[in-house]
Design a protein around this motif. Sequence first.
Motif, PDB file in Angstrom:
ATOM      1  N   GLY A  19      -9.280   0.549  -1.877  1.00 58.66           N
ATOM      2  CA  GLY A  19      -8.943   1.443  -0.934  1.00 58.66           C
ATOM      3  C   GLY A  19      -7.612   2.389  -2.321  1.00 58.66           C
ATOM      4  O   GLY A  19      -7.482   3.972  -1.679  1.00 58.66           O
ATOM      5  N   ASN A  62       0.802  -1.149  -0.258  1.00 53.96           N
ATOM      6  CA  ASN A  62       0.292  -0.179  -0.144  1.00 53.96           C
ATOM      7  C   ASN A  62       1.251   1.218  -0.074  1.00 53.96           C
ATOM      8  O   ASN A  62       1.510   1.272   1.177  1.00 53.96           O
ATOM      9  N   GLU A 113     -10.776  -5.206  -1.628  1.00 51.08           N
ATOM     10  CA  GLU A 113     -11.200  -4.002  -0.575  1.00 51.08           C
ATOM     11  C   GLU A 113      -9.756  -2.492  -0.665  1.00 51.08           C
ATOM     12  O   GLU A 113      -9.491  -1.947  -0.566  1.00 51.08           O
ATOM     13  N   ASP A 114      -8.177  -3.551  -0.147  1.00 49.21           N
ATOM     14  CA  ASP A 114      -7.160  -2.708   0.699  1.00 49.21           C
ATOM     15  C   ASP A 114      -6.571  -2.121  -1.024  1.00 49.21           C
ATOM     16  O   ASP A 114      -6.695  -0.736  -1.442  1.00 49.21           O
ATOM     17  N   ALA A 172     -13.904   1.428  -1.536  1.00 55.63           N
ATOM     18  CA  ALA A 172     -13.237   0.998  -1.088  1.00 55.63           C
ATOM     19  C   ALA A 172     -12.568   0.764   0.732  1.00 55.63           C
ATOM     20  O   ALA A 172     -13.495   1.363   1.734  1.00 55.63           O
ATOM     21  N   ASN A 173     -11.963  -0.300   0.845  1.00 54.28           N
ATOM     22  CA  ASN A 173     -11.826   0.031   2.263  1.00 54.28           C
ATOM     23  C   ASN A 173     -12.754  -0.548   3.349  1.00 54.28           C
ATOM     24  O   ASN A 173     -13.317  -0.601   4.554  1.00 54.28           O
ATOM     25  N   ARG A 174     -14.233  -0.597   2.986  1.00 54.78           N
ATOM     26  CA  ARG A 174     -15.002  -1.553   3.545  1.00 54.78           C
ATOM     27  C   ARG A 174     -14.960  -3.096   3.163  1.00 54.78           C
ATOM     28  O   ARG A 174     -14.918  -3.590   1.931  1.00 54.78           O
TER      29      ARG A 174
END
Length: 347
Positions: free
Chosen positions: A107, A74, A103-104, A322-324
């Motif tokens: 994100g 990331n 999701e990552d 994103a991120n969920r």
Amino acid sequence: MTTVGILTGGGDCPGLNAVIRAVVRTGAKHGFDTIGVRDGWLGLVVGNVEPLTDYSVTGILPKGGTILGTSRTNPFKNEADVQRLRDNIRKFGIDAIVAIGGEDTLGVANRLSQMGVPVVGIPKTIDNDVAATDYTFGFDTAVSIVTEAIDRLHTTAESHHRVMVVEVMGRNAGWIATVAGIAGGADAILIPEIPFDLDEVASHLRARYERGKKFSIVVVAEGARSVEESRLDKKAFKKAREQMSGSIGYRVAREIQDATGLESRVTVLGYLQRGGTPVAFDRVLASQFGTAAANMLAEGNYGKMVALQDNRLVGVPLENVANRIKSVPVDHRMIETARDVGTCLGD
Ligand code: F6P
């Protein structure tokens, strides 16, 4: 726009190469050149890229894994990496990015999109836990692998009059366990979304035994937790799990054997669920996601993730996914089906 960068991030899964092939071929129809970014977002941070042509993608549709490699990098974990990534986007003349991931990965795609980088996301994971899409590619293949494993475990469980506990992946969602549990005719399915009471499971298996069914199959999602554990805060839960000997499947098998006296054994399927060739459904879904993403780029429709909703391909804003994660709703039709066929869900 003429040059598209494509990357695969996060856990690998069958179908990734089908997506890459579809993006390259559909992009070529729009006059795009495609650059393959190796090892997820890391490839853009360090400048590890390769041109992708029709020749590069010939014959990769049925091939598992990803020809580009992947990572869980990331770049936003380190400001310098974000700048290096942006410098490399310019250096390689990348006009837009297709980010394939969970999701990552999505994100990161969303944050880049908000910084003005044209991005389209494609939902990928065996876990099927990406929000706003009914399915991710990779999921159906994992379910097929688990179902076949359950079928094989049935014969040995029946021969030895044993309880077979099958631990499956899915991270913090129970989609694989639920759907493959139904497909394999599991007697109990334990998932993160429904904290389990081991006594309920034990009495269900004992009752089965009394009815003459001297064996059982219990599918346990790797993220499953007991009612007691569900009351712990994150820190306490993490500590409790660090002290647990073996993974959740081993603990459930031990507790079942102690509570029922039924001999129990464990199979942790692990990375088998991510390996090998994609099933037909995933090949087709992956191809549809890839072509849709390339067409969205051609229409200038950025900042979106391609999704399957009620059997239609749509674009949903990246900030919505994103991120969920998408958990299994406790009233989902799959849960109802499991209950209706007499499966114990630990509650
Ligand atoms: O997200 C896919 C997945 O296979 C999860 O089901 C699993 O918990 C995780 O990846 C394993 O991560 P890694 O490949 O980094 O060990």
